[in-house]
Scaffold this motif. Sequence first.
Motif: not given
Length: 99
Positions: A40-48, A75-86
């Motif tokens: 999540l830190d990567w995503a927040w930094r890369r796509y603020p 049990t931890v489930t993390l789902t990310l949805t994103g554009t093709a670029r992301f």
Amino acid sequence: MNFLSFELTEVDDGVSSLEAMASTALEQHAAVMAEVQQVLDWAWRRYPGSHGPLDDGMDWDHDLQVAIEGGGWHTVTLTLTGTARFVEEFIAAFGCGED
């Protein structure tokens, strides 16, 4: 990543989903959550400023669920949805479906 291994599901409209699940004993839960935070830190930094519903023009969104199962398993489930670029940049940074 030692606990999270993401699986990619591609959707026809240019949106993809990346999902990881880890089920561990309490002793390993903090390590799993540290991996979640790293992603999540990567995503927040890369796509603020572009987190939210993709239907509203955002680049990425996420859903995090934590459940405590019988016997103390977490049990931890993390789902990310994103554009093709992301998704392309995510795979370059973290891989996908790799051990």
